[in-house]
Scaffold this active site. Structure first.
Site, short mmCIF file in Angstrom:
data_model
loop_
_atom_site.label_atom_id
_atom_site.label_comp_id
_atom_site.label_asym_id
_atom_site.label_seq_id
_atom_site.Cartn_x
_atom_site.Cartn_y
_atom_site.Cartn_z
N SER A 38 12.79 -0.69 12.89
CA SER A 38 13.44 -0.74 11.58
C SER A 38 14.26 0.53 11.39
O SER A 38 13.94 1.58 11.98
CB SER A 38 12.39 -0.85 10.47
OG SER A 38 12.98 -0.62 9.19
N TYR B 103 4.62 2.10 6.90
CA TYR B 103 5.58 1.25 7.60
C TYR B 103 6.59 2.10 8.35
O TYR B 103 6.87 1.89 9.54
CB TYR B 103 6.28 0.34 6.59
CG TYR B 103 7.29 -0.61 7.19
CD1 TYR B 103 6.89 -1.81 7.75
CD2 TYR B 103 8.66 -0.31 7.18
CE1 TYR B 103 7.81 -2.70 8.30
CE2 TYR B 103 9.59 -1.17 7.73
CZ TYR B 103 9.16 -2.37 8.28
OH TYR B 103 10.08 -3.23 8.82
#
Length: 242
Positions: free
Chosen positions: A137, A150
């Site tokens: 990401s 995350y």
């Protein structure tokens, strides 16, 4: 005869399914590994997309024995394993001060340890010419509030990609990572940052799962034979602007 055997973790999610369909379109055999159970519709969709074989397995990707079982199932069923695409991921939206040890372990287990386990099995069992693609990401480079575990996991996944590429080179196995930006998925729409307006996405910066799938398919192809250990941003140029 199976041309290519492919495992896609998080295969029932939006990006995972798009990735699986991209490989199915080439006639590959696909195993979807997901925490959820397929009701039959995902396998049917892959068959309709051109997969030579398709199956779905419910698995906790952070469970080492379960991961080993998935890899063994793929090889036993397909007769080969050529590509692993690690898509599985979850989000927790909390300030760092409110995160518990359980929160950290759960998220890192799915988003990082799971990919590490599948990558380890790939390096042990796949033949020269095979490939691993990790879906990381842009949060690995730049992030926002409430998603510290995350972001940390995705940064770790990029580092894992580099290490695995180094160790995989002598085996002829390439390992690369994709860093998606804002992609139209259920996970994106569940973000409280988006819902509150704290994070605003220009429609021109909003990608589709198929955009990531196309890049994953390229990175696993012979056309990308000279690319390994890379983390490639796919965000429509959003992160590159001042």
């Amino acid at each position: 005869m199976v041309k290519r055997g492919v495992i896609v973790t998080g295969g029932l999610g939006d990006i995972g399914m798009a990735v699986a369909k991209a490989f199915a379109g080439e006639g590959a055999a696909i195993l979807l590994a997901d925490a959820r159970q397929d009701d039959g519709s995902a396998v049917a969709a892959l068959t309709a997309a051109g997969a030579s074989m398709a199956l779905s397995v419910g698995v906790d990707v952070s469970d080492e024995a379960a991961v080993a079982g998935v890899v063994e199932t793929a090889i036993a069923t397909f007769g080969r394993l050529d590509v692993v695409v690690n898509v599985a991921g979850i989000m927790i939206y909390k300030p760092i001060v409110d995160l518990t040890g359980h929160d950290w372990h759960r998220l890192l287990g799915v988003n990082l340890v799971g990919a590490a386990l599948f990558t380890g099995h790939a390096l042990r069992l796949m033949a020269s010419g095979s490939s691993v693609v990790n879906i990381a990401s842009v949060h690995a480079r730049r992030t926002s509030p409430l998603v510290a575990p995350y972001a940390a996991a995705k940064a770790g996944l990029v580092s894992l990609t580099r290490s695995a590429a180094i160790e995989g080179k002598r085996l002829g196995i390439r390992v690369n990572a994709i860093l998606p930006g804002a992609i139209e998925t259920a996970m994106l729409r569940a973000s409280p940052n988006i819902a509150s307006g704290a994070e605003v996405i220009d429609p021109e910066d909003l990608g589709q799962p198929e955009d990531i799938a196309a890049l994953a398919r390229f990175l696993a192809s012979d056309d990308a034979r000279f690319i390994t250990g890379e983390d490639i941003v796919a965000d429509g140029g959003r992160m590159g602007r001042l």
